[in-house]
Design a protein around this motif. Structure first.
Motif, mmCIF file in Angstrom:
data_model
loop_
_atom_site.group_PDB
_atom_site.id
_atom_site.type_symbol
_atom_site.label_atom_id
_atom_site.label_comp_id
_atom_site.label_asym_id
_atom_site.label_seq_id
_atom_site.Cartn_x
_atom_site.Cartn_y
_atom_site.Cartn_z
ATOM 1 N N ALA A 319 0.792 -1.232 0.048
ATOM 2 C CA ALA A 319 0.000 0.131 -0.082
ATOM 3 C C ALA A 319 0.812 1.178 -0.160
ATOM 4 C CB ALA A 319 -0.893 0.111 1.289
ATOM 5 N N SER A 320 1.968 1.180 0.774
ATOM 6 C CA SER A 320 2.923 2.378 0.716
ATOM 7 C C SER A 320 3.524 2.600 -0.678
ATOM 8 C CB SER A 320 4.086 2.307 1.817
ATOM 9 O OG SER A 320 5.021 1.433 1.473
ATOM 10 N N ILE A 321 3.762 1.490 -1.413
ATOM 11 C CA ILE A 321 4.255 1.826 -2.738
ATOM 12 C C ILE A 321 3.167 2.320 -3.655
ATOM 13 C CG2 ILE A 321 4.958 0.444 -4.820
ATOM 14 C CD1 ILE A 321 6.131 -1.532 -3.000
ATOM 15 N N MET A 322 1.714 1.745 -3.402
ATOM 16 C CA MET A 322 0.658 2.292 -4.308
ATOM 17 C C MET A 322 0.444 3.735 -4.028
ATOM 18 S SD MET A 322 -0.999 -0.127 -6.051
ATOM 19 C CE MET A 322 -2.607 0.563 -6.261
ATOM 20 N N LYS A 323 0.605 3.956 -2.790
ATOM 21 C CA LYS A 323 0.404 5.457 -2.396
ATOM 22 C C LYS A 323 1.177 6.614 -3.207
ATOM 23 C CE LYS A 323 -0.719 7.898 1.972
ATOM 24 N NZ LYS A 323 0.296 9.168 2.130
ATOM 25 N N GLU A 324 2.587 5.807 -3.264
ATOM 26 C CA GLU A 324 3.775 6.776 -3.631
ATOM 27 C C GLU A 324 3.626 6.988 -5.236
ATOM 28 O OE1 GLU A 324 6.828 6.834 -0.982
ATOM 29 O OE2 GLU A 324 8.313 6.406 -2.609
ATOM 30 N N LEU A 325 3.334 5.503 -5.689
ATOM 31 C CA LEU A 325 3.596 5.683 -7.225
ATOM 32 C C LEU A 325 1.954 5.761 -8.106
ATOM 33 C CD1 LEU A 325 5.891 2.733 -7.483
ATOM 34 C CD2 LEU A 325 6.360 5.196 -7.264
ATOM 35 N N HIS A 326 0.889 5.487 -7.280
ATOM 36 C CA HIS A 326 -0.291 5.309 -7.867
ATOM 37 C C HIS A 326 -1.289 6.177 -6.777
ATOM 38 C CE1 HIS A 326 1.569 2.782 -10.743
ATOM 39 N NE2 HIS A 326 1.937 1.820 -9.877
ATOM 40 N N PRO A 327 -1.203 7.453 -6.547
ATOM 41 C CA PRO A 327 -2.089 8.110 -5.637
ATOM 42 C C PRO A 327 -3.655 7.848 -5.816
ATOM 43 C CG PRO A 327 -0.656 9.809 -6.377
ATOM 44 C CD PRO A 327 -0.155 8.173 -7.032
ATOM 45 N N GLU A 328 -3.862 8.003 -7.268
ATOM 46 C CA GLU A 328 -5.291 8.014 -7.684
ATOM 47 C C GLU A 328 -5.914 6.579 -7.473
ATOM 48 O OE1 GLU A 328 -2.949 10.797 -9.460
ATOM 49 O OE2 GLU A 328 -3.016 8.730 -9.834
ATOM 50 N N ALA A 329 -5.127 5.491 -7.646
ATOM 51 C CA ALA A 329 -5.451 4.284 -7.462
ATOM 52 C C ALA A 329 -5.527 3.889 -5.945
ATOM 53 C CB ALA A 329 -4.557 3.305 -8.021
ATOM 54 N N TYR A 330 -4.671 4.483 -5.125
ATOM 55 C CA TYR A 330 -4.764 4.076 -3.652
ATOM 56 C C TYR A 330 -6.038 4.913 -3.122
ATOM 57 C CZ TYR A 330 -3.063 4.263 0.871
ATOM 58 O OH TYR A 330 -3.170 4.330 2.490
ATOM 59 N N GLU A 331 -6.337 6.055 -3.783
ATOM 60 C CA GLU A 331 -7.465 6.621 -3.138
ATOM 61 C C GLU A 331 -8.848 5.957 -3.569
ATOM 62 O OE1 GLU A 331 -10.632 8.554 -4.373
ATOM 63 O OE2 GLU A 331 -10.896 9.242 -2.364
ATOM 64 N N LEU A 332 -8.875 5.345 -4.700
ATOM 65 C CA LEU A 332 -9.994 4.465 -5.128
ATOM 66 C C LEU A 332 -10.057 3.186 -4.156
ATOM 67 C CD1 LEU A 332 -10.240 4.932 -9.029
ATOM 68 C CD2 LEU A 332 -11.614 5.683 -7.222
ATOM 69 N N LEU A 333 -9.101 2.689 -4.207
ATOM 70 C CA LEU A 333 -9.033 1.317 -3.144
ATOM 71 C C LEU A 333 -9.271 1.681 -1.892
ATOM 72 C CD1 LEU A 333 -5.486 -0.245 -4.387
ATOM 73 C CD2 LEU A 333 -8.141 -0.933 -4.828
ATOM 74 N N SER A 334 -9.089 3.050 -1.302
ATOM 75 C CA SER A 334 -9.388 3.236 -0.052
ATOM 76 C C SER A 334 -10.922 3.798 0.375
ATOM 77 C CB SER A 334 -8.468 4.502 0.712
ATOM 78 O OG SER A 334 -7.202 4.156 0.356
ATOM 79 N N ARG A 335 -11.623 4.033 -0.992
ATOM 80 C CA ARG A 335 -12.975 4.538 -0.878
ATOM 81 C C ARG A 335 -14.079 3.614 -1.419
ATOM 82 N NH1 ARG A 335 -15.445 8.461 -4.580
ATOM 83 N NH2 ARG A 335 -13.310 8.640 -5.735
#
Ligand SMILES: C[N+](C)(C)CCCC[C@H](N)C(=O)O
Ligand SMILES: O=C(O)CCC(=O)C(=O)O
Length: 490
Positions: A319-335
């Motif tokens: 998740a820390s990698i996703m947050k850094e490299l793919h923040p939009e995807a991280y946000e969708l996975l979080s919402r």
């Protein structure tokens, strides 16, 4: 908007996961505080040492209903209060202010202080329950006085016979809400890992875990809290010894799969775990409202065949990698919530409440920290609640998530052996297995998340007491029934 957990990179990791501690100062300047209220200087003449804290960019301190809440970030840890350098206190019509140093003040509402009195009349020292009626506190209650004393803030309240409350300095710091201070518990650091964890996987010895002094048990659970998993070596390769080991943590959580499981590839239960199929990295129980906290596995035997290796992936690391490299995807996975089901048994059909499920990445709604990963693509139900404009973006997001999960940098493959038990934090570390043939017998159990955290908290009080416990243990009537009434957890 969301924050990775407080992390320390494991040396030798391919990527350093930095946790940025923004320090935010709500502190009103000393001059403002001193102008508007009665000041009580500590009995000692000496002023508090002046410690200045770097005040870097502050997160936005307000959040509107439409925006996601901004989370109070924590001011860096304050030094413990020394008897010869007591805080300055002051009070106005609403609050008591405590000046830890010239730049850091905390403010406590009078009603908040009265509500949190822990004298024997207001708080049951054995049961740790509130005894008095909060709703009898006058809305506009104002202390007769608030004074700096060696072991804390002494507040005298107006009542028939004056009511005196004492609030230890370390407790006031830990529970400061304006601004938030010292929120991170001593044992609260997580170490995120990738495939290189194979060089030194966290392991404790069975006889240490079973020892009556509980030191080895604490080490085991502290490993789980820090790394998200731990091995136990030297376990007798029997279901009985494995079950006894599991119950060292807490009672086993029973599910439709039974209490303690001893399973093989015979579809005895309606789930692909009871087959020879490969299972991709997943967390269990996405179909429960509250997925189990821990999962133990012990491979008892594997004969006449090969395969069946175990896969571990640190979901917080990925998740820390996703947050850094793919923040939009991280946000969708979080919402976006993901529905799930367990429907392989005639007698049961499990889905979470609400039925739309929960996002892949779950966050603490106060601190914004990542606290849970829920992912099992095999158990996922129909995505029938997602808004049309997000469908393709969400599939792109889970494709990126899967790509990161299955990256050689993330995957830790290990061939379990009889005698070595693995316990996994099912809210953080994903597990899976390669396909296999032959006769493979695996046993294990689920432990509830609350039971796991309770045992870790009790053991941490004993083996890693925090600043509050250490600074209050000499205050009379503080340590009752083996527990400090000022414990940070209460
Ligand atoms: C009970 N035992 C652990 C053997 C199997 C559990 C079934 C796993 C299920 N698909 C899930 O992901 O929760
Ligand atoms: O058989 C294994 O090694 C693990 C099975 C599994 O992933 C599960 O039971 O959740």
């Amino acid at each position: 908007m969301f924050k990775s957990p407080a992390v320390r990179p494991l040396l030798g990791l391919t990527r350093r996961c930095q946790f940025t501690a923004l320090s935010l100062s709500h502190a009103t300047s000393t001059s403002q505080i001193l102008q508007t209220s009665r000041i009580s200087y500590p009995s000692q003449k000496q002023k508090r040492t002046i410690t200045t804290y770097p005040v870097r960019s502050a997160a936005s301190a307000t959040a509107t209903a439409t925006q996601s809440p901004s989370y109070p970030v924590e001011v860096q840890r304050l030094p413990d209060v020394e008897a010869d350098d007591l805080p300055i206190t002051s009070q106005d019509g609403k609050m008591v202010a405590v000046g830890w140093d010239t730049r850091t003040w905390s403010r406590y509402h009078h009603i908040w202080l009265r509500d949190h009195c822990r004298c024997p009349k207001c708080f049951h020292a054995v049961t740790k329950q509130r005894l008095f009626n909060t709703f009898e506190i006058p809305k506009d209650i104002v202390p007769l006085r608030a004074e700096s004393k060696d072991n804390g803030l002494k507040v005298t309240w107006p009542s028939k016979e004056p009511h005196v409350s004492l609030y230890p300095w370390s407790w006031l710091q830990r529970n400061s809400y304006d601004p938030p201070l010292n929120r991170r518990l001593a044992y609260d650091e997580k170490i995120l890992w990738g495939s290189r964890i194979q060089q030194a996987p966290p392991t404790v010895a069975y006889e240490d875990v079973m020892a009556a002094d509980d030191r080895g048990l604490y080490k085991w659970l502290h490993n789980v809290h820090t790394f998200g998993f731990s091995f136990v070596s030297g376990v007798p390769a029997t279901p009985e010894a494995t079950e006894e080991l599991a119950t060292r943590i807490a009672f086993i959580r029973e599910t439709q799969y039974g209490k303690f499981w001893d399973f093989t590839s015979d579809l005895a239960k309606g789930d692909t775990a009871y087959t020879t199929l490969a299972l991709g990295a997943h967390t269990d129980n996405t179909y429960f409202t509250d997925p189990c906290g821990l999962q133990l596995f012990h491979l008892l035997s594997h004969t006449e065949g090969t395969g069946g290796a175990t896969l571990l992936v640190d979901g917080f690391y990925v998740a820390s990698i996703m947050k850094e490299l793919h923040p939009e995807a991280y946000e969708l996975l979080s919402r976006i919530p993901v529905p799930a089901h367990a429907a392989g048994e005639e007698s049961s059909l499990y889905t979470p409440a609400p039925s739309s499920g929960y996002p892949v990445l779950g966050h603490d709604t106060i601190t914004g920290e990542l606290v849970q990963v829920r992912w099992n693509n095999d158990d996922r139900s129909v995505m029938n609640h997602i808004s049309p404009d997000l469908v393709e973006k969400w599939y792109d997001a889970i494709r990126l998530w899967n790509k990161c999960l299955t990256s050689p940098d993330s995957e830790y493959w290990v061939q379990l052996q009889p005698g070595t038990v693995i316990v996994v934090d099912n809210h953080r570390v994903l597990h899976g297995r390669s396909s296999f043939n032959g006769k493979r017998r695996m046993c294990g159990a689920y432990i509830g998340g609350d039971e796991y955290r309770s045992k870790l908290a009790v053991l941490s009080e004993k083996f890693a007491p925090d600043a509050i416990v250490q600074s209050t243990k000499d205050i009379p009537d503080t340590q009752v029934n083996g527990r400090n009434i000022w414990s940070a957890a209460l």
